[in-house]
Design a protein around this motif. Structure first.
Motif, PDB file in Angstrom:
ATOM      1  N   GLU A   1      -2.522  -8.659  -4.036  1.00 22.79           N
ATOM      2  CA  GLU A   1      -2.781 -10.113  -4.390  1.00 22.79           C
ATOM      3  C   GLU A   1      -1.641 -10.766  -5.253  1.00 22.79           C
ATOM      4  O   GLU A   1      -1.041  -9.900  -6.267  1.00 22.79           O
ATOM      5  N   LEU A   2      -0.917 -11.426  -4.639  1.00 22.51           N
ATOM      6  CA  LEU A   2       0.170 -11.979  -5.344  1.00 22.51           C
ATOM      7  C   LEU A   2       0.301 -12.281  -6.826  1.00 22.51           C
ATOM      8  O   LEU A   2      -0.744 -13.161  -7.207  1.00 22.51           O
ATOM      9  N   ASP A   3       1.145 -11.679  -7.589  1.00 19.47           N
ATOM     10  CA  ASP A   3       1.011 -11.913  -8.918  1.00 19.47           C
ATOM     11  C   ASP A   3      -0.151 -11.461  -9.560  1.00 19.47           C
ATOM     12  O   ASP A   3      -0.709 -12.160 -10.603  1.00 19.47           O
ATOM     13  N   GLY A   4      -0.989 -10.645  -8.787  1.00 20.67           N
ATOM     14  CA  GLY A   4      -2.420 -10.546  -9.375  1.00 20.67           C
ATOM     15  C   GLY A   4      -2.769  -9.195  -9.610  1.00 20.67           C
ATOM     16  O   GLY A   4      -3.635  -8.681  -9.938  1.00 20.67           O
ATOM     17  N   GLY A   5      -1.767  -8.139  -9.696  1.00 23.22           N
ATOM     18  CA  GLY A   5      -2.101  -6.636 -10.108  1.00 23.22           C
ATOM     19  C   GLY A   5      -2.305  -6.538 -11.209  1.00 23.22           C
ATOM     20  O   GLY A   5      -2.363  -7.217 -11.994  1.00 23.22           O
ATOM     21  N   PRO A   6      -2.988  -5.094 -11.548  1.00 22.94           N
ATOM     22  CA  PRO A   6      -3.221  -4.969 -12.996  1.00 22.94           C
ATOM     23  C   PRO A   6      -1.957  -4.940 -14.083  1.00 22.94           C
ATOM     24  O   PRO A   6      -1.152  -4.565 -13.654  1.00 22.94           O
TER      25      PRO A   6
ATOM     26  N   VAL B   1       5.227 -13.742 -20.807  1.00 25.48           N
ATOM     27  CA  VAL B   1       5.800 -12.995 -19.729  1.00 25.48           C
ATOM     28  C   VAL B   1       4.880 -11.814 -19.341  1.00 25.48           C
ATOM     29  O   VAL B   1       4.173 -11.435 -20.247  1.00 25.48           O
ATOM     30  N   THR B   2       4.915 -11.574 -18.133  1.00 27.51           N
ATOM     31  CA  THR B   2       3.801 -10.415 -17.733  1.00 27.51           C
ATOM     32  C   THR B   2       4.404  -9.400 -16.825  1.00 27.51           C
ATOM     33  O   THR B   2       5.049  -9.647 -15.828  1.00 27.51           O
ATOM     34  N   ILE B   3       4.216  -8.031 -17.185  1.00 26.78           N
ATOM     35  CA  ILE B   3       4.647  -7.019 -16.409  1.00 26.78           C
ATOM     36  C   ILE B   3       3.535  -6.414 -15.746  1.00 26.78           C
ATOM     37  O   ILE B   3       2.533  -6.157 -16.581  1.00 26.78           O
ATOM     38  N   HIS B   4       3.229  -6.374 -14.550  1.00 24.61           N
ATOM     39  CA  HIS B   4       1.914  -5.718 -13.744  1.00 24.61           C
ATOM     40  C   HIS B   4       2.312  -4.838 -12.591  1.00 24.61           C
ATOM     41  O   HIS B   4       3.434  -4.709 -12.057  1.00 24.61           O
ATOM     42  N   PHE B   5       1.248  -4.041 -12.209  1.00 23.56           N
ATOM     43  CA  PHE B   5       1.326  -3.302 -10.947  1.00 23.56           C
ATOM     44  C   PHE B   5       1.274  -4.163  -9.936  1.00 23.56           C
ATOM     45  O   PHE B   5       0.693  -4.985 -10.044  1.00 23.56           O
ATOM     46  N   VAL B   6       2.135  -3.718  -9.030  1.00 27.93           N
ATOM     47  CA  VAL B   6       1.870  -4.613  -7.827  1.00 27.93           C
ATOM     48  C   VAL B   6       0.690  -4.322  -6.896  1.00 27.93           C
ATOM     49  O   VAL B   6       0.955  -2.999  -6.595  1.00 27.93           O
ATOM     50  N   THR B   7       0.008  -5.126  -6.357  1.00 28.94           N
ATOM     51  CA  THR B   7      -1.078  -4.832  -5.465  1.00 28.94           C
ATOM     52  C   THR B   7      -1.176  -6.134  -4.434  1.00 28.94           C
ATOM     53  O   THR B   7       0.044  -6.739  -4.324  1.00 28.94           O
TER      54      THR B   7
ATOM     55  N   ARG C   1       0.761  -1.152  -0.040  1.00 31.17           N
ATOM     56  CA  ARG C   1       0.035   0.209  -0.051  1.00 31.17           C
ATOM     57  C   ARG C   1       0.863   1.266  -0.014  1.00 31.17           C
ATOM     58  O   ARG C   1       0.460   2.320  -0.614  1.00 31.17           O
ATOM     59  N   ALA C   2       2.112   1.252   0.728  1.00 25.37           N
ATOM     60  CA  ALA C   2       2.678   2.453   0.778  1.00 25.37           C
ATOM     61  C   ALA C   2       3.268   2.843  -0.594  1.00 25.37           C
ATOM     62  O   ALA C   2       3.779   3.998  -0.762  1.00 25.37           O
ATOM     63  N   PHE C   3       3.560   1.773  -1.637  1.00 25.38           N
ATOM     64  CA  PHE C   3       4.113   2.078  -2.685  1.00 25.38           C
ATOM     65  C   PHE C   3       3.032   1.966  -3.774  1.00 25.38           C
ATOM     66  O   PHE C   3       3.589   1.645  -5.064  1.00 25.38           O
ATOM     67  N   HIS C   4       1.835   1.880  -3.712  1.00 22.35           N
ATOM     68  CA  HIS C   4       0.773   1.619  -4.448  1.00 22.35           C
ATOM     69  C   HIS C   4       0.891   2.566  -5.835  1.00 22.35           C
ATOM     70  O   HIS C   4       1.344   3.780  -5.780  1.00 22.35           O
ATOM     71  N   GLY C   5       0.770   2.127  -6.940  1.00 20.48           N
ATOM     72  CA  GLY C   5       1.206   3.039  -8.253  1.00 20.48           C
ATOM     73  C   GLY C   5       2.338   3.024  -8.434  1.00 20.48           C
ATOM     74  O   GLY C   5       2.623   3.767  -9.460  1.00 20.48           O
ATOM     75  N   ARG C   6       3.249   2.756  -7.667  1.00 20.69           N
ATOM     76  CA  ARG C   6       4.748   3.103  -7.997  1.00 20.69           C
ATOM     77  C   ARG C   6       5.503   1.879  -7.915  1.00 20.69           C
ATOM     78  O   ARG C   6       6.757   1.926  -7.798  1.00 20.69           O
ATOM     79  N   MET C   7       5.007   0.685  -8.208  1.00 14.53           N
ATOM     80  CA  MET C   7       5.722  -0.583  -8.096  1.00 14.53           C
ATOM     81  C   MET C   7       5.334  -1.518  -9.259  1.00 14.53           C
ATOM     82  O   MET C   7       4.237  -1.766  -9.231  1.00 14.53           O
ATOM     83  N   LEU C   8       6.484  -1.967  -9.857  1.00 17.53           N
ATOM     84  CA  LEU C   8       5.843  -2.862 -10.992  1.00 17.53           C
ATOM     85  C   LEU C   8       6.886  -4.239 -10.665  1.00 17.53           C
ATOM     86  O   LEU C   8       7.832  -4.406 -10.027  1.00 17.53           O
ATOM     87  N   ASN C   9       6.111  -5.119 -11.137  1.00 16.19           N
ATOM     88  CA  ASN C   9       6.843  -6.670 -11.192  1.00 16.19           C
ATOM     89  C   ASN C   9       6.771  -7.258 -12.486  1.00 16.19           C
ATOM     90  O   ASN C   9       5.975  -6.935 -13.184  1.00 16.19           O
ATOM     91  N   ILE C  10       7.809  -8.243 -12.600  1.00 19.82           N
ATOM     92  CA  ILE C  10       7.688  -8.799 -13.838  1.00 19.82           C
ATOM     93  C   ILE C  10       7.580 -10.444 -13.514  1.00 19.82           C
ATOM     94  O   ILE C  10       8.146 -11.106 -12.410  1.00 19.82           O
ATOM     95  N   HIS C  11       6.763 -11.081 -14.445  1.00 20.86           N
ATOM     96  CA  HIS C  11       6.238 -12.525 -13.669  1.00 20.86           C
ATOM     97  C   HIS C  11       6.585 -13.315 -15.172  1.00 20.86           C
ATOM     98  O   HIS C  11       5.919 -13.392 -16.216  1.00 20.86           O
ATOM     99  N   PRO C  12       7.225 -14.699 -15.026  1.00 25.59           N
ATOM    100  CA  PRO C  12       7.345 -15.493 -16.153  1.00 25.59           C
ATOM    101  C   PRO C  12       6.382 -16.420 -16.573  1.00 25.59           C
ATOM    102  O   PRO C  12       6.420 -17.487 -16.504  1.00 25.59           O
TER     103      PRO C  12
ATOM    104  N   LEU D   1       2.431   6.063 -18.453  1.00 28.93           N
ATOM    105  CA  LEU D   1       1.651   5.102 -17.428  1.00 28.93           C
ATOM    106  C   LEU D   1       1.415   5.253 -16.001  1.00 28.93           C
ATOM    107  O   LEU D   1       2.194   5.713 -15.342  1.00 28.93           O
ATOM    108  N   GLN D   2       0.241   5.111 -15.591  1.00 30.45           N
ATOM    109  CA  GLN D   2      -0.119   5.447 -14.393  1.00 30.45           C
ATOM    110  C   GLN D   2      -1.457   4.225 -13.863  1.00 30.45           C
ATOM    111  O   GLN D   2      -1.762   3.508 -14.734  1.00 30.45           O
ATOM    112  N   LEU D   3      -1.335   3.922 -12.667  1.00 28.77           N
ATOM    113  CA  LEU D   3      -2.282   3.170 -12.023  1.00 28.77           C
ATOM    114  C   LEU D   3      -3.379   4.075 -11.171  1.00 28.77           C
ATOM    115  O   LEU D   3      -2.854   5.087 -10.335  1.00 28.77           O
ATOM    116  N   ALA D   4      -4.454   4.156 -11.585  1.00 29.29           N
ATOM    117  CA  ALA D   4      -5.705   4.830 -10.892  1.00 29.29           C
ATOM    118  C   ALA D   4      -6.485   3.968 -10.201  1.00 29.29           C
ATOM    119  O   ALA D   4      -7.238   3.281 -10.993  1.00 29.29           O
ATOM    120  N   GLY D   5      -6.497   4.045  -8.894  1.00 29.54           N
ATOM    121  CA  GLY D   5      -7.180   2.824  -8.148  1.00 29.54           C
ATOM    122  C   GLY D   5      -6.671   1.519  -8.508  1.00 29.54           C
ATOM    123  O   GLY D   5      -5.423   1.300  -8.634  1.00 29.54           O
TER     124      GLY D   5
END
Ligand code: GRF
Length: 219
Positions: free
Chosen positions: A150-155, A142-148, A106-117, A197-201
């Motif tokens: 949910e593990l490996d489940g962000g937008p 491969v998928t790149i998503h914002f981190v929320t 939550r502290a880094f919402h919208g500012r954290m990206l992850n890559i998942h194979p 690129l942004q995350l809104a909610g």
């Protein structure tokens, strides 16, 4: 004009392992005109080769060794404190193998990206290449998503696929997927740094409008 307008967005990379994605990001960000700068690389493993790659490139490193903390909260608290010292605009997880607490995410919402194979939502978690093979899938990737939370489940922001060959093994797939990763991550990080690129909610926005489907790079 604010001070932040005068400087490139500050990128902090978290990595636990080899660091091939980190290396591709180092090369991209060092190239002429890249709109962001890697200000630090952090790891939970003191011996992660990624740290050596960062040092070779003249980038500051730090370690928060998870084995030294009794609870996940304690570890995350220290990691947050270290990260905040660098005031990053973007945190890029590049093979960072720790599950993070809700407070951290939550502290880094919208500012954290992850890559998942894998092609999420298929195969969150570990063993993705083996699982794609066992399922008899034709496509993998491969998928790149914002981190929320949910593990490996962000937008999802972007995906790249490849066709599984009959003689592919988990090892060959890992290598082939990584080639895609090294192409895709610098592109997405660039978009973020350009402010496109942004995350809104929970919604990914690109150039100010909702992204109807993730960017998809075909084989
Ligand atoms: C990558 O395959 C990435 O998808 C996964 O961890 C791996 C990291 O590899 N999250 P590297 O350390 O960047 O070589």
């Amino acid at each position: 004009m604010m001070a932040s307008d005068l400087t490139a967005p500050r990128i902090l990379v978290l990595a636990s392992g080899t660091g091939t994605n980190l290396q591709s990001l180092i090369e991209a960000t060092k190239s002429q005109g890249f709109p962001g700068e890697i200000v630090a690389v952090g790891s939970n493993r003191p011996k992660a080769p990624a740290l050596g790659l960062a040092s070779q490139a003249g980038i500051e490193t730090f370690v928060v060794d998870h084995t030294q903390y009794k609870t996940r909260q304690d570890f995350d608290g220290m990691l947050r404190a270290e990260i905040n010292r660098y005031a990053p605009d973007l945190i890029v997880m590049a093979g960072f193998m720790r599950i993070l607490t809700t407070e951290f995410v939550r502290a880094f919402h919208g500012r954290m990206l992850n890559i998942h194979p894998s092609l999420l939502p298929k195969y969150p978690g570990l063993g993705t290449h083996r699982r794609a093979l066992a399922a008899g899938d034709r496509l993998h990737g491969v998928t790149i998503h914002f981190v929320t939370e949910e593990l490996d489940g962000g937008p999802i922001v972007a995906q790249a696929d490849l066709t599984i060959d009959p003689d592919d093994t988990a090892e060959t797939l890992a290598r082939r997927v990584q080639e895609k990763e090294h192409l895709l991550y610098p592109i997405v990080v660039r978009w973020f740094c350009e402010g496109r690129l942004q995350l809104a909610g929970n919604e990914v926005r690109f150039d100010g409008a909702p992204l109807p489907t993730p960017f998809y790079l075909e084989d």
